[in-house]
Design an enzyme around this catalytic site. Structure first.
Site, PDB file in Angstrom:
ATOM      1  N   THR A 229      88.339  78.276  34.469  1.00 24.64           N
ATOM      2  CA  THR A 229      89.722  77.816  34.521  1.00 24.64           C
ATOM      3  C   THR A 229      90.719  78.937  34.782  1.00 24.64           C
ATOM      4  O   THR A 229      91.882  78.667  35.073  1.00 24.64           O
ATOM      5  CB  THR A 229      90.093  77.136  33.200  1.00 24.64           C
TER       6      THR A 229
ATOM      7  N   GLY B 144      98.816  72.081  28.014  1.00 23.14           N
ATOM      8  CA  GLY B 144      97.532  72.137  28.699  1.00 23.14           C
ATOM      9  C   GLY B 144      97.558  71.377  30.010  1.00 23.14           C
ATOM     10  O   GLY B 144      98.282  70.391  30.168  1.00 23.14           O
TER      11      GLY B 144
ATOM     12  N   ARG C  24     105.677  75.007  30.997  1.00 20.97           N
ATOM     13  CA  ARG C  24     105.783  76.199  31.821  1.00 20.97           C
ATOM     14  C   ARG C  24     104.445  76.550  32.467  1.00 20.97           C
ATOM     15  O   ARG C  24     103.390  76.473  31.822  1.00 20.97           O
ATOM     16  CB  ARG C  24     106.245  77.363  30.948  1.00 20.97           C
TER      17      ARG C  24
ATOM     18  N   GLU D  52      93.074  68.766  32.035  1.00 26.88           N
ATOM     19  CA  GLU D  52      92.568  67.393  32.109  1.00 26.88           C
ATOM     20  C   GLU D  52      93.567  66.375  32.646  1.00 26.88           C
ATOM     21  O   GLU D  52      93.172  65.301  33.103  1.00 26.88           O
ATOM     22  CB  GLU D  52      92.091  66.974  30.708  1.00 26.88           C
TER      23      GLU D  52
END
Length: 695
Positions: free
Chosen positions: A466, A657, A583, A660
């Site tokens: 990631t 996050g 952000r 997903e």
């Protein structure tokens, strides 16, 4: 622009681990250099339910190069056998086809595999159940659904509201078994030395989480086990917790006099050993007044779990908070079957749940005769409908309108099956996306000054592809006020300060908060001119604002689909996602995550399905030739955009996050576009050509 400016949060820094990965010098689990390794190949049950009555291992033991053979009759005992998935070789019971019943340790991987095939196994076979049915008389209500939600909720009177609604949608939707299939298969190297002292090189999404799970199984204190995982080649949730292969490797390593034992799970074995997305049957009932305002929302999910260990997916929880309605109800029912244990797969619960919910919303828009974007805007809640809390930042409406403008939504003919281009029907679809802004407790970081202008930043986090190596370095440099090159990041090791698992899109939120906390403590203790060797370890405090605000990321997917009028073949020609994720720490890695999720959602809509042969209990599509995923030719022009925002309530970085949110709702947008193109409503995934042959 100074060096500090170009390395700050918000700049698209190239992946710091990129060169090591493309040159092959970044060690993955199976590749760590160890002395005199041995190789382990599992023996798996070939029946779905029963008992092992005998195992003939003589031919395997006689094969040159074979060092050891483990069976259910002679394997080392575990100190804790309470976990039904992990307590392997502790008895003769077979709970699903593919379960480990033994293993062969040899000097080469080829020898181990050959020897495993020579072992003869006899069984007493029992009848098995592997098919999920909504009318299963043994369906039950779990105590909780992942991770700790109540299984059922009721507010108001859904039945009464539906009875008087002007418009009603009442439909069943289904999603199939799906498998994660990261590029790097699950693998580990186990070294068991006297003491005992255990080292495990593991492809895992959380080194500390792996140790917490595995050490007690073997009667070890945490400090007796070290787990190392600096580079992980994808996981999509399947590597979020140890599975039986780590246990098998550790059992084998106990009998090799300290020689390392290597185990790489084959692609075929991954379809029965390392989790998968449960299939679902979902009933959605929506009631609305004549103006399209929701008066009732009901979402009931039926899914499977394993008879040997419960995993209850939170499929229906999205309908508890997504849209405003005075009457809401959700439920989850499970069938405990003779199958491997399902587990996390990218956006577990939210992903299949939002597929059904957002297709149902599209159906309601068609019933009301309203643009599907306008219907969603009309049902926008001022506060979280589930708990009444204000949003930390809900910008779904902005995502819908900005995405619609960029996509060219206003140019579409609202009527389905209205646009024919050559032999292709053309349609557009939209769906909303949501995912919670999770933050895990118990994360710590260590800041050390190695001077001059050199800082070591240590936290036991994981990079599963990631971009963690890069983004955490950026966060540290930003907090320290130094150039990126001044930070040496250390991750992926239980010898480093505690870090939570890379899951639930919580990694950067949780680990970044810990790093910022440690930097602030470092500055308080050592000032702006620290001595060489100055060091601080600090744990991130809980976020009190998490009790005051409802924290979610949101998004909107837009899809153009083309369906061949003669064959029913579907081609998605373009996709756009507009997201609200707080952000952007690194726009380059953020875009990569969002596009990756959208691609996975496209694959979910049109390709992915694991097929189980219920006669024998196993998945037959157990390779990447028969388990279809989107290939380059299937992936259209995909673009991901996000709002320029800072969510000051979630963490010091202002981010949420994003790992997903990209997959959530994407499949629904594809299906809605197929409906607009053809006038055919498909409610079962994946969408096959035969569902569209009547166009």
């Amino acid at each position: 622009m100074t060096a500090m400016d170009i390395n700050a949060i918000g700049t698209p820094v190239r992946r710091l681990d990129g060169r090591a990965k493309v040159t092959g010098t970044a060690p993955y689990a199976f590749e760590h250099a160890v002395a005199q390794p041995l190789y382990l190949h599992p023996v798996q049950a070939t029946v779905a339910r029963g008992r092992v009555t005998a195992m003939d291992v003589d031919a395997a033991r006689d094969l040159p190069g074979v060092i050891d053979v483990l069976t259910v009759f002679d394997a080392p005992a575990l100190a804790d056998d309470s976990d039904g998935e992990l307590s392997i070789l502790q008895g003769t019971e077979v709970h699903f086809r593919g379960q480990f019943i033994g293993g062969v340790v040899a000097e080469t991987a080829e020898t181990a595999r050959q020897a495993a095939g020579l072992i003869g196994v006899r069984y007493d076979i029992d009848d098995h159940r592997t098919e999920l049915r909504v009318d299963d008389p043994e369906l039950y209500t779990p105590e909780k659904v992942n991770p700790s939600h109540p299984p059922d909720t009721v507010e108001g009177d859904v039945a009464a509201a539906l009875a008087v609604a002007d418009h009603v949608v009442d439909q069943w939707y289904s999603t199939p078994i799906e498998h994660n299939n990261p590029m790097e298969p699950h693998a580990c190297i186990a070294i068991w030395e006297n003491g005992p002292r255990v080292t495990l090189y593991d492809s895992i999404q959380g080194a500390h989480a792996a140790r917490k799970t595995l050490a007690p199984l073997f009667g070890l204190e945490p400090e007796q086990m070290r787990v190392i995982s600096p580079h992980v080649g994808g996981g999509f949730g399947s590597k979020g917790s140890p599975h039986a292969h780590e246990v098998l490797a550790l059992l084998a390593a106990q009998r090799t006099d300290g020689r390392p034992v290597k185990l790489a799970v084959t692609r075929q074995q991954m379809f029965s050993l390392v989790g998968y997305r449960t299939p679902t049957h979902q009933r959605i009932r929506l009631g609305a007044d004549r103006d399209g305002r929701l008066t009732a929302v009901s979402h009931d999910a039926v899914e499977l779990t394993s008879a040997v260990k419960e995993y209850a997916e939170q499929t229906a929880i999205v309908s508890r908070m997504m849209y405003a309605s005075p009457n809401r109800g959700t439920s989850h029912r499970l069938a405990a079957l003779d199958v491997p244990v399902p587990f996390w797969m990218r956006a577990p619960g939210e992903c299949p749940g939002m597929f059904a919910a957002e297709v149902a919303i599209d159906e309601l828009a068609a019933a009301v005769g309203m643009d599907p974007i306008e219907l969603r805007v009309r049902n926008e809640p001022d506060v979280d409908p589930e708990d009444g809390k204000p949003w930390s930042g809900r910008h779904l409406v902005e995502c819908l309108w900005r995405g619609a403008d960029e996509f060219g939504w206003a140019q579409r003919d609202p009527a389905p099956r209205a646009t024919l281009s050559g032999e292709w029907w053309v349609g557009t679809g939209v769906a909303a996306a949501v995912y919670p802004a999770m933050m895990m407790p118990g994360n710590s970081a260590r800041i050390s000054y190695a001077g001059p202008d050199r800082y070591a930043v240590a936290i036991g986090a994981a990079d599963i592809g990631t971009g963690t190596w890069t983004t955490l370095t950026q966060i540290a440099a930003d907090a320290l006020g130094c150039p990126l090159a001044s930070v040496e990041l250390q991750i992926g090791d239980t010898d480093l300060p505690e870090a939570s698992v890379a899951g639930g899109s919580s990694g950067i939120n949780s680990w970044g908060r810990a790093i910022v906390t440690a930097v602030r403590a470092f500055r308080e203790q050592h000032g702006d001119a620290p001595a060489v060797g100055a060091e601080v370890t600090a744990e991130a405090p809980d976020n009190p604002e998490s009790e005051e605000y409802s924290m979610y990321s949101f998004g909107a997917h837009f899809v153009e689909a083309r369906v061949n009028r003669f064959t029913g073949e579907i081609r998605v020609s373009r996709m756009l996602g507009m997201f609200s994720v707080g952000r952007a720490i690194n726009p380059a890695t953020l875009r990569s995550q969002l596009i990756g999720g959208m691609t996975m959602g496209l694959s979910m809509a049109l390709h992915e399905e694991s097929v189980r042969d219920h006669r024998f209990g196993h998945v037959v599509t157990q390779d990447l030739a028969t388990y279809h995923i989107s290939a380059h030719a299937d992936v259209p022009a995909i673009e991901a955009r996000w709002l320029d925002e800072v969510d000051e309530h979630v963490n010091p970085m202002g981010s949420r996050g994003a790992g997903e949110i990209g997959i959530v709702g994407a499949a629904a947008a594809v299906v809605n576009a197929v409906y607009h193109a053809t006038g055919v409503r498909v409610r079962d995934l994946p969408v096959m050509c035969d569902a569209l042959l009547d166009i």
